[in-house]
Design a protein around this motif. Structure first.
Motif: not given
Length: 288
Positions: A52-54, A73-77, A109-111, A118-124
């Motif tokens: 998950v990318i938050e 989870v990778v959270a971008v703040e 894309e790099d993240l 490179n697996k499919k992710v979900k963005v929340v």
């Protein structure tokens, strides 16, 4: 810190501890309702198999719930003042990484490649209202390896994204979002479940991103140029809007295209489906 931040008391304590001041320019409103958090996570159907990318974790309220359910989870703040707070509130989770940065400038894309193989992710996300549309459109237009986007946004914008042809909410944003995904509002969110309380109501919208293009179109850029022209002056008929929309076409040419596809030349853009716009766009492409 092991406290779950959906408690208003816990949220206020952490804000006071760090002397945190809310920034209007960042559009910061922290969620304090467990029921809404559950709806977001369940709407995204998050399991331990998921990455998950938050976007915009704030103090980590939603992040904590995501960490409980997701594999990583990778959270971008964007706000660097929140990084030390996140270090504390997420301390007990070993499946989260916080990145300080602007999601509109980060190489997504790099993240995905680096952090998720490179697996499919979900963005929340609980998105700031002022930057909702640019973020959603970047995620969709760039066709990253994203399978689902679940975001809390201004209710009015959510209704525009989901709107069907013919209504006042239907416009260029509706067409763009529905071209790339299947959007559905999954929860309405009142103002009083945030600190501080925003001025408008919110909604959680889920966008199931098409893994393959659903529509066949000869030139995507031209399609969206036609859509933009059609909605640039909503009160104009389609013929008048398109002839003055920088497409290099005379009114007679547009009438001929519409007639060929059984579209009334007196119609306005808000009445047309995506398929109608594609017919018009492909016809223009063929004569240019």
């Amino acid at each position: 810190m092991d406290k779950r931040l959906y408690s208003p008391k816990a949220t206020k304590e952490i804000i006071e501890k760090y002397g945190f001041k809310f920034s209007k320019s960042f559009g910061q409103n922290f969620l304090i309702d467990k029921n809404i958090l559950d709806k977001i996570c369940e709407g995204a159907n998050i399991t331990k198999e998921d990455g998950v990318i938050e976007i915009g974790p704030g103090i980590g309220t939603l992040t904590q719930e995501l960490c409980e359910r997701a594999g990583k989870v990778v959270a971008v703040e964007l706000d660097n003042r929140l990084i030390p707070i996140l270090d504390e509130t997420l301390f007990s989770y070993d499946n989260v990484k916080v990145i300080q940065g602007d999601i509109l400038k980060i190489d997504i894309e790099d993240l995905i490649k680096t952090e998720f193989d490179n697996k499919k992710v979900k963005v929340v996300a609980n998105l700031p209202y002022y930057i909702t549309t640019p973020i959603i459109m970047k995620l969709l237009e760039e066709r990253y390896n994203i399978e689902k986007i679940v975001v809390m946004i201004q209710k009015e914008v959510a209704m525009r994204i989901q709107a069907a042809p013919g209504g006042k909410d239907y416009g260029a944003l509706s067409i763009a979002a529905q071209y790339y995904s299947n959007p559905q509002i999954i929860a309405n969110v009142p103002k009083n479940v945030f600190i501080p309380k925003p001025k408008v109501d919110s909604a959680v919208i889920m966008l199931d991103v098409y893994s393959k293009p659903k529509f066949n179109v000869k030139d995507e850029k031209l399609l969206f140029k036609v859509v933009k022209a059609a909605f640039s002056k909503r009160r104009k008929t389609l013929v008048n809007a398109l002839s003055s929309g920088g497409l290099g076409l005379e009114k007679d040419q547009i009438r001929e295209i519409l007639s060929k596809h059984d579209i009334d030349h007196r119609i306005r853009g808000e009445k047309l489906s995506i398929e109608d716009f594609i017919k018009i766009s492909d016809a223009i492409y063929s004569i240019q």
